[in-house]
Write an enzyme that holds these catalytic residues in place. Structure first.
Site, PDB file in Angstrom:
ATOM      1  CB  SER A  12      -8.600   0.681   5.129  1.00  0.00           C
ATOM      2  OG  SER A  12      -9.553   1.964   5.361  1.00  0.00           O
TER       3      SER A  12
ATOM      4  CE  LYS B 198      -3.715   2.385   2.744  1.00  0.00           C
ATOM      5  NZ  LYS B 198      -4.750   1.881   3.913  1.00  0.00           N
TER       6      LYS B 198
ATOM      7  CB  SER C 138      -8.362   3.420   2.542  1.00  0.00           C
ATOM      8  OG  SER C 138      -7.053   2.590   3.343  1.00  0.00           O
TER       9      SER C 138
END
Lengths: 430, 85
Positions: free
Chosen positions: A138, A39, A114
Site C-alpha cells: 500500500s 494518511k 491504499s
C-alpha cells in the site's frame, strides 16, 4: 502554500480528505520547514481520523500516534489528511467512502492504493513528504503508479501506536518522498523502539553483519510471471542494465516459494482483518445505527458503516478462521509464511538486494478492475513477500510508459534499510 | 459467515459474495496443497509476545472525558447500550 492554495490545487486530484487550516511547526529538528501529509488512518490529537470509512466519519483522535508525535518533534508542518481505500483495503483508493484520488499523470487513471492520496499529494507537489501504511504494498504500489519513492521499512521499525490496524502481523508505517535522501531523512525520524508498541524492534534485533557488496539478485521465473505487461518487462531490463553500469553484480536467484506469497497473504490478511475490525460495533466510538435490539445494533451499524470490500474481507476472514477450516487455511498460510522467510534468509546470504518490478502494470483506468476482486488482488504479486517476511523494501521511479510512471522495487534482508538507501541513491543519481 | 461476523448484508449480496469466494478460495487453496506435507517450521523471526509488568498506571481519569466524548451514547461516566438480557 496557504491552505486555500492547497485546496484549489488539489481540486482535480482529490489527494486530501482535509487540509488543516491551523498547520504549523511544532518544534525545530531535521524536518524543520518540511510540509508533510498524513494518511487518514493515523491519529493526530484533535483531528478527525476516518480510515476512509463512513463508520469513523465523526471520530476525533484523542491522542497523537507515535509517528505523528515524532514528526511534530522533528519540526515538520503537518498539512492535512490524505485519501485512502477504506481501512487500507484496496489498490486504487476506489474503496474510499469519500471518492477516488486521481493520478496526477493521467486524471482518468487511479493513483494506486491504499495510500493513493499520500502518493498523489507528493507527486503533484502539494507537500514535500507524506506518511503511508503498507500491509501488502500500500505504499510501494501507489508510489510506483505516481512516480515517487515509497519506502516500507522492516516490520517493527516504526511504531504503530495510533495507527488504525488492518492486519497486525503485516502492517508497517512508511513514507512517500521525491528522493531516496528524503526517505532516509524521514526514516531516521520515525524509527525506534516504542513502549506503546510491543512489536517495535531495537537497533540490535537484526544485527548488521554482512557488508554491502553491491550484489543484486533477480528471481527470473518470478519476474516473468504471467500477466506482467510488456512495458514493465522492458523497463525492468533497462533498470537491470543501469545497475550493471553502476558497478552492481547481477545474479539470477531461485525462490521457489515466493510465488505463493500472495495466496498466503490473502488468507492471513483477511483473518487478521476480521479480528481487528470486530471493535467497530457502534458502542464505544464511531457510527451507530439503531436496530431492534442490542445485537441487531451491531448488524445494522457494521452492515451500513463498512463498505463492500471491507465486508467482503471480514467475512472471508471469518471463514478461514472458522472451526474446521482454521488449519486448512490459516495454519497452511502461516507455514508458508515461514517457508518464504527461510528461503529469503538463505538468498540474502549471497545477495544484498532483490530486484523486481513494483507492479505488473502501470496505473489502470478508474473502474477497470473494480468488478473482479481477484484480478485486483493479483496486482499485489511483487509487493506482498516483503510484508509476509517483514523485510524492508522500496519502490523507485524507473521511467515512463507514455505518460505513466513505472517503478522498480528493491527488497533487503530484515533490518537492512541501509542497503536500500545506498543502492536507491545510486540508481536515482543522488 | 455474515451472521458470525455480525454484518447485515444487502439483497443478493450473499449470493454474489459466495461466487467471489469460490474464486478466491480456489486461488488461496494452493497454499494448502504445497504445505500439506510440511511440518510446521519455526524460525527466529516469528513474532513473539512481549510482556511488561502491570505497573506504573497513568493518573486515574485523565483520559475519561476524551474517550467518553467519542461514544455514540452515554449516561454520566458510562457508555450506554440497549438491554442485553
Amino acid at each position: 502554500m496557504t491552505p486555500q492554495d492547497l485546496r484549489s490545487k488539489d481540486k482535480d486530484i482529490h489527494a486530501f480528505l482535509e487540509v488543516f487550516d491551523d498547520a504549523k511547526s511544532y518544534g525545530q529538528g531535521p524536518l524543520s520547514g518540511k510540509t508533510i501529509a498524513i494518511k487518514d488512518n493515523m491519529l493526530m490529537e484533535g483531528k478527525r481520523a476516518t480510515a476512509g470509512s463512513k463508520i469513523l466519519e465523526s471520530f476525533i483522535s484523542p491522542y497523537d500516534s507515535t509517528a505523528i508525535k515524532k514528526l511534530k518533534e522533528a519540526g515538520a508542518i503537518i498539512v492535512g489528511r490524505t485519501n485512502m481505500d477504506e481501512f487500507a483495503m484496496g489498490s486504487s483508493t476506489e474503496n474510499s467512502a469519500y471518492g477516488v484520488t486521481r493520478n496526477p499523470h493521467d486524471r482518468e487513471r487511479v493513483a494506486g492504493g491504499s495510500s493513493g492520496g499520500s502518493a498523489a499529494a507528493v507527486a503533484s507537489g502539494l507537500c514535500d513528504m507524506a506518511l503511508g501504511s503498507d500491509t501488502g504494498g500500500s505504499i510501494r504500489q501507489p508510489a510506483s503508479f505516481c512516480g515517487v519513492v515509497g519506502l516500507k521499512p522492516t516490520y517493527g521499525r516504526v511504531s504503530r501506536y495510533g495507527l488504525i490496524a488492518m492486519a497486525s502481523s503485516l502492517d508497517q508505517i512508511g513514507s512517500f518522498t521525491k528522493t531516496v535522501t528524503g526517505a532516509e531523512l524521514i526514516y531516521n525520524v520515525l524509527k525506534g523502539q516504542d513502549p506503546m508498541d510491543s512489536t517495535t524492534i531495537t537497533e540490535n534485533t537484526y544485527p548488521m553483519k554482512k557488508k554491502f557488496s553491491k550484489i543484486i539478485g533477480i528471481p527470473r521465473e518470478f519476474v516473468e510471471s504471467e500477466g506482467v505487461s510488456a512495458s514493465v518487462k522492458k523497463n525492468f531490463e533497462g533498470s537491470v542494465e543501469k545497475f550493471k553500469s553502476l558497478g552492481y553484480e547481477i545474479k539470477d536467484i531461485e525462490l521457489s516459494h515466493i510465488k505463493y506469497s500472495l495466496a498466503a497473504y490473502y488468507i492471513i490478511m483477511p483473518a487478521e482483518v476480521s479480528s481487528n475490525l470486530a471493535r467497530f460495533d457502534g458502542v464505544k466510538y464511531g457510527m451507530h445505527k439503531d436496530g431492534k435490539d442490542s445485537i441487531d445494533d451491531f448488524f445494522q451499524t457494521r452492515g451500513s458503516g463498512f463498505g463492500k470490500e471491507v465486508r467482503r474481507r471480514i467475512i472471508l476472514g471469518t471463514y478461514v478462521l472458522s472451526s474446521g477450516y482454521h488449519d486448512e487455511y490459516y495454519g497452511s498460510a502461516v507455514k508458508m509464511k515461514n517457508l518464504i522467510t527461510e528461503e529469503l534468509k538463505e538468498v540474502f546470504k549471497e545477495v544484498d538486494l532483490i530486484l523486481t518490478p513494483t507492479t505488473p502494470s502501470p496505473a489502470w483506468k478508474m473502474g477497470e478492475k473494480s468488478k473482479d476482486p481477484l484480478e485486483m488482488y493479483l496486482g499485489d504479486i511483487f509487493t506482498v513477500h516483503a510484508n509476509i517476511s517483514g523485510c524492508p523494501a522500496v519502490s523507485l521511479p524507473s521511467g515512463l510508459d507514455g505518460a505513466l510512471p513505472l517503478g522498480i522495487e528493491l527488497t533487503a534482508w530484515l533490518g537492512r534499510e541501509d542497503n536500500l538507501f545506498a543502492a536507491g541513491k545510486e540508481f536515482l543519481g543522488e | 459467515m455474515a451472521k458470525l461476523a455480525r454484518i447485515e448484508l444487502g439483497d443478493g449480496e450473499a449470493e454474489s459474495l459466495s461466487h467471489e469466494f469460490d474464486a478466491i478460495l480456489n486461488y488461496v487453496g494452493e497454499v494448502r496443497d504445497v504445505t500439506n506435507d510440511q511440518q510446521p517450521t519455526t524460525n527466529d523471526y516469528i513474532v513473539k509476545n512481549v510482556l511488561r509488568e502491570d505497573t506504573n498506571p497513568h493518573e486515574s481519569s485523565i483520559y475519561t472525558e476524551k474517550i467518553l466524548k467519542q461514544a455514540p451514547a452515554r449516561e454520566g461516566n458510562y457508555i450506554k447500550v440497549k438491554k442485553i438480557l
